[in-house]
Design an enzyme around this catalytic site. Structure first.
Site, PDB file in Angstrom:
ATOM      1  N   LEU A 139       0.848  -1.197   0.000  1.00  0.00           N
ATOM      2  CA  LEU A 139       0.000   0.000   0.000  1.00  0.00           C
ATOM      3  C   LEU A 139       0.885   1.250   0.000  1.00  0.00           C
ATOM      4  CD1 LEU A 139      -2.898   1.206   0.271  1.00  0.00           C
ATOM      5  CD2 LEU A 139      -2.580   1.123   2.749  1.00  0.00           C
ATOM      6  N   ASP A 254      -8.200  -2.274   9.361  1.00  0.00           N
ATOM      7  CA  ASP A 254      -9.051  -2.343  10.569  1.00  0.00           C
ATOM      8  C   ASP A 254      -8.855  -3.681  11.267  1.00  0.00           C
ATOM      9  OD1 ASP A 254     -10.235   0.094  10.563  1.00  0.00           O
ATOM     10  OD2 ASP A 254     -12.168  -0.556   9.743  1.00  0.00           O
ATOM     11  N   GLN A 293      10.948   0.850  46.357  1.00  0.00           N
ATOM     12  CA  GLN A 293       9.588   1.143  45.899  1.00  0.00           C
ATOM     13  C   GLN A 293       9.585   1.769  44.489  1.00  0.00           C
ATOM     14  OE1 GLN A 293       7.064   4.017  48.051  1.00  0.00           O
ATOM     15  NE2 GLN A 293       5.841   2.247  48.654  1.00  0.00           N
ATOM     16  N   ILE A 350      15.325  -0.251  34.321  1.00  0.00           N
ATOM     17  CA  ILE A 350      15.567  -1.147  35.467  1.00  0.00           C
ATOM     18  C   ILE A 350      16.856  -1.939  35.256  1.00  0.00           C
ATOM     19  CG2 ILE A 350      14.659  -3.259  36.579  1.00  0.00           C
ATOM     20  CD1 ILE A 350      11.849  -1.992  36.318  1.00  0.00           C
ATOM     21  N   GLY A 352      19.504  -0.772  34.034  1.00  0.00           N
ATOM     22  CA  GLY A 352      20.660   0.116  34.131  1.00  0.00           C
ATOM     23  C   GLY A 352      21.522   0.048  32.880  1.00  0.00           C
ATOM     24  N   GLU A 376       1.085   0.006  10.073  1.00  0.00           N
ATOM     25  CA  GLU A 376      -0.362  -0.283   9.986  1.00  0.00           C
ATOM     26  C   GLU A 376      -1.173   0.855  10.615  1.00  0.00           C
ATOM     27  OE1 GLU A 376      -1.653  -4.191  10.091  1.00  0.00           O
ATOM     28  OE2 GLU A 376       0.243  -4.948   9.277  1.00  0.00           O
ATOM     29  N   GLY A 377      -0.718   2.072  10.383  1.00  0.00           N
ATOM     30  CA  GLY A 377      -1.407   3.262  10.875  1.00  0.00           C
ATOM     31  C   GLY A 377      -0.725   3.802  12.112  1.00  0.00           C
ATOM     32  N   THR A 378      -0.233   5.045  12.019  1.00  0.00           N
ATOM     33  CA  THR A 378       0.475   5.638  13.161  1.00  0.00           C
ATOM     34  C   THR A 378      -0.506   5.917  14.309  1.00  0.00           C
ATOM     35  OG1 THR A 378       0.048   7.878  12.375  1.00  0.00           O
ATOM     36  CG2 THR A 378       2.074   6.827  11.572  1.00  0.00           C
ATOM     37  N   GLU A 380      -1.142   8.703  15.550  1.00  0.00           N
ATOM     38  CA  GLU A 380      -1.942   9.888  15.196  1.00  0.00           C
ATOM     39  C   GLU A 380      -3.137   9.476  14.339  1.00  0.00           C
ATOM     40  OE1 GLU A 380       1.360   9.648  14.916  1.00  0.00           O
ATOM     41  OE2 GLU A 380       2.063  11.106  16.379  1.00  0.00           O
TER      42      GLU A 380
HETATM   43  C1  LIG Z   1       9.220  -1.907   9.453  1.00  0.00           C
HETATM   44  C2  LIG Z   1       8.096  -1.423   8.609  1.00  0.00           C
HETATM   45  C3  LIG Z   1       7.337  -2.330   7.881  1.00  0.00           C
HETATM   46  C4  LIG Z   1       6.297  -1.896   7.059  1.00  0.00           C
HETATM   47  N1  LIG Z   1       5.599  -2.806   6.294  1.00  0.00           N
HETATM   48  C5  LIG Z   1       4.710  -2.358   5.379  1.00  0.00           C
HETATM   49  C6  LIG Z   1       4.097  -3.266   4.447  1.00  0.00           C
HETATM   50  O1  LIG Z   1       4.355  -4.480   4.473  1.00  0.00           O
HETATM   51  N2  LIG Z   1       3.246  -2.761   3.515  1.00  0.00           N
HETATM   52  C7  LIG Z   1       2.943  -1.432   3.442  1.00  0.00           C
HETATM   53  O2  LIG Z   1       2.152  -1.051   2.591  1.00  0.00           O
HETATM   54  N3  LIG Z   1       3.493  -0.543   4.328  1.00  0.00           N
HETATM   55  C8  LIG Z   1       4.379  -0.978   5.272  1.00  0.00           C
HETATM   56  N4  LIG Z   1       4.972  -0.086   6.140  1.00  0.00           N
HETATM   57  C9  LIG Z   1       4.657   1.337   6.021  1.00  0.00           C
HETATM   58  C10 LIG Z   1       3.895   1.897   7.200  1.00  0.00           C
HETATM   59  O3  LIG Z   1       2.592   1.397   7.242  1.00  0.00           O
HETATM   60  C11 LIG Z   1       3.968   3.431   7.117  1.00  0.00           C
HETATM   61  O4  LIG Z   1       5.304   3.786   7.474  1.00  0.00           O
HETATM   62  C12 LIG Z   1       2.961   4.141   7.993  1.00  0.00           C
HETATM   63  O5  LIG Z   1       1.651   3.958   7.528  1.00  0.00           O
HETATM   64  C13 LIG Z   1       3.242   5.642   8.086  1.00  0.00           C
HETATM   65  O6  LIG Z   1       3.412   6.222   6.835  1.00  0.00           O
HETATM   66  P1  LIG Z   1       4.705   7.126   6.544  1.00  0.00           P
HETATM   67  O7  LIG Z   1       5.897   6.397   7.040  1.00  0.00           O
HETATM   68  O8  LIG Z   1       4.676   7.547   5.153  1.00  0.00           O
HETATM   69  O9  LIG Z   1       4.524   8.386   7.517  1.00  0.00           O
HETATM   70  P2  LIG Z   1       3.754   9.755   7.131  1.00  0.00           P
HETATM   71  O10 LIG Z   1       2.371   9.435   6.672  1.00  0.00           O
HETATM   72  O11 LIG Z   1       4.616  10.576   6.272  1.00  0.00           O
HETATM   73  O12 LIG Z   1       3.634  10.433   8.579  1.00  0.00           O
HETATM   74  C14 LIG Z   1       4.724  11.116   9.199  1.00  0.00           C
HETATM   75  C15 LIG Z   1       4.217  11.650  10.549  1.00  0.00           C
HETATM   76  O13 LIG Z   1       3.164  12.609  10.305  1.00  0.00           O
HETATM   77  C16 LIG Z   1       2.001  12.223  11.017  1.00  0.00           C
HETATM   78  N5  LIG Z   1       0.833  12.623  10.226  1.00  0.00           N
HETATM   79  C17 LIG Z   1       0.566  12.401   8.919  1.00  0.00           C
HETATM   80  N6  LIG Z   1      -0.621  12.916   8.578  1.00  0.00           N
HETATM   81  C18 LIG Z   1      -1.134  13.495   9.697  1.00  0.00           C
HETATM   82  C19 LIG Z   1      -2.342  14.171  10.012  1.00  0.00           C
HETATM   83  N7  LIG Z   1      -3.297  14.373   9.077  1.00  0.00           N
HETATM   84  N8  LIG Z   1      -2.544  14.609  11.272  1.00  0.00           N
HETATM   85  C20 LIG Z   1      -1.583  14.388  12.224  1.00  0.00           C
HETATM   86  N9  LIG Z   1      -0.430  13.743  12.001  1.00  0.00           N
HETATM   87  C21 LIG Z   1      -0.206  13.297  10.755  1.00  0.00           C
HETATM   88  C22 LIG Z   1       2.108  10.706  11.157  1.00  0.00           C
HETATM   89  O14 LIG Z   1       1.296  10.218  12.202  1.00  0.00           O
HETATM   90  C23 LIG Z   1       3.600  10.560  11.419  1.00  0.00           C
HETATM   91  O15 LIG Z   1       3.868  10.837  12.766  1.00  0.00           O
HETATM   92  C24 LIG Z   1       5.988  -0.508   6.997  1.00  0.00           C
HETATM   93  C25 LIG Z   1       6.752   0.401   7.744  1.00  0.00           C
HETATM   94  C26 LIG Z   1       7.786  -0.026   8.532  1.00  0.00           C
HETATM   95  C27 LIG Z   1       8.601   0.993   9.287  1.00  0.00           C
END
Ligand SMILES: Cc1cc2nc3c(=O)[nH]c(=O)nc-3n(C[C@H](O)[C@H](O)[C@H](O)COP(=O)(O)OP(=O)(O)OC[C@H]3O[C@@H](n4cnc5c(N)ncnc54)[C@H](O)[C@@H]3O)c2cc1C
Length: 393
Positions: A139, A254, A293, A350, A352, A376-378, A380
């Site tokens: 994607l 989802d 603690q 923990i 160190g 799979e979606g940040t 944010e």
């Molecule tokens: C190890 C790894 C494996 C992966 N595997 C796959 C895979 O198999 N297939 C695949 O398709 N993808 C894969 N991905 C991609 C991953 O899903 C994306 O990195 C992720 O969806 C974020 O997209 P981006 O890196 O382009 O960040 P961006 O979309 O450029 O975002 C950068 C920052 O801006 C923030 N941001 C963006 N838009 C907004 C908004 N409207 N409001 C607030 N904040 C915002 C984001 O939350 C983030 O903090 C992988 C990534 C990694 C690191």
């Protein structure tokens, strides 16, 4: 390095009691497999960035690569909760194996089962379910991540084929996968409705993969770009209908988010176990540091947040077929991934100075857990999904 055995710290949530006998048996079997077959060599694989093909072959033989595939297509036909329990056990031992397990089952097999035509399912699913080959999902592109609808890879119909051009970034299992679910633009005029999904064979003419990415963590997993240069895909490999690509991608995410929440919970569980055992062993000022603690509170917080993650995960799995599924999956993902990051941070504290050393497992988990709030979606994006559901209700 501590050998992983049965969890030294059991953290039942109460919800566990609703597990069926089959689910408990499966969890125990995967736990045993993870400890006996995945754990040996985990640190070396990480250091050498070595993708464990042999482990995936064994997982295929056990039916773990067809968990979400119905029996009629060669799968095990297990329910979502059973899949999440397996994910947690695998991630507890090796998050790098867990990400391949996740992508294969959740974002490759699942959408094909859910949206594929009968002929496509019969063509593709048996080899995926048997683990004869792995699955991938394309994607993300260099210019489109969170804003998936802006993707540029194109697909044009030409006789009995679709011809794809473009590139995808960050593709897990790139080069090892035999089938990729790929979203491409079929109608440049139709905006979000102009995207379609395809099942692309890894040996399609015009398909190629880039060099492995050098990552902060999950070093034993393979991530690379994939390229389409007049890549020909048979017309019948269209997934669902033309124009449904974004819908398919969002429905898939989802569902798959729950897997990432479970992956985070597995890492969290292990970080907690390591914190407890180290705190009991490490003596400073003439007594185990666990007697302080300040250390106890960290451990108590980690255990409490883990219980909360699991409760959300179970609730989201139970709501899978309801209108709340998307919101609960996002809540489980954002909470469990952020809690697991906090747990690894505190567990490392923990430990160190030793926590900063490669010989200590927590240093690898600290690196591996980081991406769970991103892929799979940040976080944010999850909060946007949650808020959208609430403001619409
Ligand atoms: C190890 C790894 C494996 C992966 N595997 C796959 C895979 O198999 N297939 C695949 O398709 N993808 C894969 N991905 C991609 C991953 O899903 C994306 O990195 C992720 O969806 C974020 O997209 P981006 O890196 O382009 O960040 P961006 O979309 O450029 O975002 C950068 C920052 O801006 C923030 N941001 C963006 N838009 C907004 C908004 N409207 N409001 C607030 N904040 C915002 C984001 O939350 C983030 O903090 C992988 C990534 C990694 C690191």
């Amino acid at each position: 390095m501590a050998v992983i055995a049965e969890p030294a710290v059991e953290t039942p949530t109460g919800v566990d009691f609703s597990l069926s006998e089959d689910q408990q048996l499966l969890r125990d079997e995967v736990r045993r497999f993870a400890v006996e077959r995945i754990q040996p060599g985990v640190a070396e694989r990480d250091r050498e960035h070595r993708f464990p093909v042999d482990i995936f072959q064994e997982m295929g033989e056990m039916g773990l690569l067809g968990m979400l595939v119905p029996e009629e297509y060669g799968g095990a036909g297990t329910d979502t909760l059973a899949y999440l329990l397996a994910m947690e056990e695998i991630a507890r031992v090796d998050p790098a194996v867990a990400v391949t397990f996740s992508v294969h089952n959740s974002v490759c097999c699942w959408p094909i089962v859910r949206f594929g035509s009968e002929a496509l399912k019969r063509k593709v699913l048996p080899s995926l379910a048997a683990g004869e080959t792995l699955g991938g999902f394309g994607l993300t592109e260099p210019g489109s991540g969170s804003d998936a609808a802006s993707l540029k890879t194109s697909a044009k119909r030409d006789g009995d084929s679709w011809v794809l051009n473009g590139e995808k970034a960050w593709i897990t299992n790139a080069g090892y996968a035999g089938w990729y679910v790929v979203v491409a633009r079929t109608n440049p005029e139709a905006g979000k409705r102009g995207l379609s999904a395809f099942v692309v064979p890894g040996d399609a003419p015009g398909f190629s993969t880039g060099k492995p990415e050098e990552k902060l963590g999950l070093k034993a997993s393979r991530t690379a770009q994939i390229y389409f240069s007049d890549c020909r895909v048979p017309a019948e490999n269209l997934l669902g209908e033309e124009g449904q690509g974004l819908k398919i991608a969002l429905a898939t995410l989802d569902h798959s988010r729950l897997g990432i929440a479970a992956q985070a919970a597995g890492i969290h569980q292990r970080a907690l176990e390591l914190a407890v055992s180290y705190a009991k062993e490490r003596v400073q000022f003439g007594q185990p540091i666990a007697n302080n603690q300040a250390i106890q509170f960290k451990i108590a917080q980690m255990a409490t947040e883990l219980a909360a993650s699991r409760a959300l995960l179970f609730a989201a799995a139970a709501a899978e077929h309801t209108s709340q599924a998307g919101r609960l999956a996002a809540q489980a993902k954002v909470y469990a991934s952020e809690a697991a990051n906090r747990a690894c941070q505190e567990s490392l504290q923990i430990h160190g100075g030793n926590g900063f050393h490669d010989d200590y497992e927590i240093s690898r988990l600290y690196r591996d857990v980081r991406v769970t709030t991103i892929y799979e979606g940040t976080s944010e994006m999850q909060r946007m999904v949650i808020a959208r559901h609430l403001l619409k209700e």
